[in-house]
Design a protein around this motif. Sequence first.
Motif, PDB file in Angstrom:
ATOM      1  N   VAL A 158       0.980  -1.432  -0.227  1.00 45.07           N
ATOM      2  CA  VAL A 158      -0.535  -0.243   0.332  1.00 45.07           C
ATOM      3  C   VAL A 158       0.693   0.638  -0.070  1.00 45.07           C
ATOM      4  CG1 VAL A 158      -1.801   1.552   1.330  1.00 45.07           C
ATOM      5  CG2 VAL A 158      -0.884  -0.934   1.242  1.00 45.07           C
ATOM      6  N   GLN A 159       0.262   1.740  -0.799  1.00 47.77           N
ATOM      7  CA  GLN A 159       1.461   3.191  -1.064  1.00 47.77           C
ATOM      8  C   GLN A 159       1.020   4.724   0.172  1.00 47.77           C
ATOM      9  OE1 GLN A 159       1.576   4.290  -5.759  1.00 47.77           O
ATOM     10  NE2 GLN A 159       1.295   1.841  -5.448  1.00 47.77           N
ATOM     11  N   THR A 160       1.160   3.766   1.190  1.00 51.09           N
ATOM     12  CA  THR A 160       1.045   5.083   2.406  1.00 51.09           C
ATOM     13  C   THR A 160       1.311   6.380   2.122  1.00 51.09           C
ATOM     14  OG1 THR A 160       1.430   2.846   3.390  1.00 51.09           O
ATOM     15  CG2 THR A 160       0.666   5.017   5.005  1.00 51.09           C
ATOM     16  N   THR A 161       2.729   6.662   1.594  1.00 57.01           N
ATOM     17  CA  THR A 161       3.837   7.338   1.245  1.00 57.01           C
ATOM     18  C   THR A 161       2.252   8.641   0.543  1.00 57.01           C
ATOM     19  OG1 THR A 161       4.323   6.281  -0.259  1.00 57.01           O
ATOM     20  CG2 THR A 161       5.420   6.829   1.707  1.00 57.01           C
ATOM     21  N   LYS A 162       1.532   8.809  -0.077  1.00 52.96           N
ATOM     22  CA  LYS A 162       1.058   9.257  -1.714  1.00 52.96           C
ATOM     23  C   LYS A 162      -0.367   9.633  -0.591  1.00 52.96           C
ATOM     24  CE  LYS A 162       0.467   7.294  -5.392  1.00 52.96           C
ATOM     25  NZ  LYS A 162       0.033   6.955  -6.832  1.00 52.96           N
ATOM     26  N   VAL A 163      -0.277   9.407   1.132  1.00 46.52           N
ATOM     27  CA  VAL A 163      -1.640  10.225   1.918  1.00 46.52           C
ATOM     28  C   VAL A 163      -0.828  10.696   3.175  1.00 46.52           C
ATOM     29  CG1 VAL A 163      -3.317   9.000   0.367  1.00 46.52           C
ATOM     30  CG2 VAL A 163      -2.920   7.571   2.670  1.00 46.52           C
ATOM     31  N   ILE A 164      -0.193  10.334   3.863  1.00 48.03           N
ATOM     32  CA  ILE A 164       0.801  10.421   4.601  1.00 48.03           C
ATOM     33  C   ILE A 164       1.900  11.205   4.708  1.00 48.03           C
ATOM     34  CG2 ILE A 164       1.376   9.480   7.437  1.00 48.03           C
ATOM     35  CD1 ILE A 164      -1.431   9.890   6.745  1.00 48.03           C
ATOM     36  N   ASN A 165       1.624  12.430   4.335  1.00 49.57           N
ATOM     37  CA  ASN A 165       3.841  12.732   3.768  1.00 49.57           C
ATOM     38  C   ASN A 165       2.902  14.318   4.997  1.00 49.57           C
ATOM     39  OD1 ASN A 165       1.531  14.128   2.186  1.00 49.57           O
ATOM     40  ND2 ASN A 165       1.536  12.480   0.949  1.00 49.57           N
TER      41      ASN A 165
END
Length: 272
Positions: A226-233
């Motif tokens: 899951v590309q978590t870094t797209k939404v938590i940054n």
Amino acid sequence: MKILKYFLTLTLFLGVGATAWIYYPQYQIHKMKNEATEVGKDTSRETYLDYYRQSNKKDIQHLAIGDSIIHGFGVDETENLVYKFSDQLGQVINKTVHYTNKGKNGMTSTELNEMIKAGLLDDAIRKSDIITVNIGGNDVLKTAKKQDYYGAVKSFDSLQATFTKNLGEISSKIKEINPDATIVFLELYNPLPADHQFSELADSLLPKWNVNIYEVAHQIPASIVVQTTKVINSDNPQNLSPDGVHPNSNGYTAITAQILKQFSREYRKEAV
């Protein structure tokens, strides 16, 4: 002149080396992401949503293991990631998704690996259709607390090697117990604001850490990162809790939406 030529050559070599050290992991991650997202070109293959929607099972079992992101630190049970993902997945596939949350605040990859090796989760793993894993953040945070951020950076290669070994062993054991389960890995994200003195450094180190998650997942047929870094940054401060580390309710909603988005676009690969 020879000294100047030597100096320029060395500078160029170091520059190229530093660029490769920073950007090659990003290239690797980008390549593996592309391999997973070619939906529509081959209609004989199933996305993760299609797979669970068309499954003969009336109920789906979801096990979540790992650290405080799994546990849902700082929010009520109905606001955490495990509940939200299970609930919304059930609505999308029109089935009941039962969840078991085994997240523990402060857990490291070594501690989770020891728990798996001890067989403490064997029964839960065996019964599960989906297993979500989030681990690794505390490997870095605990080192930073014992030393400082500089100490954590100096220990980065060692921490990364230990994490990769642990994640590989955790994944192998899960697939040994339950080869049919889908493993959902979450990227490690950088919670630091853009103006933090270590934010840029964290952003440059993050792909080197996350590429290990992608490489482990690449060895597991039915797995997704899951590309978590797209939404938590740093561009989405509204998704972080006041402690500046954990997602808040909005953050867990955003991660859930990202998981479902990838479930609708990525193919589920069966073991050969």
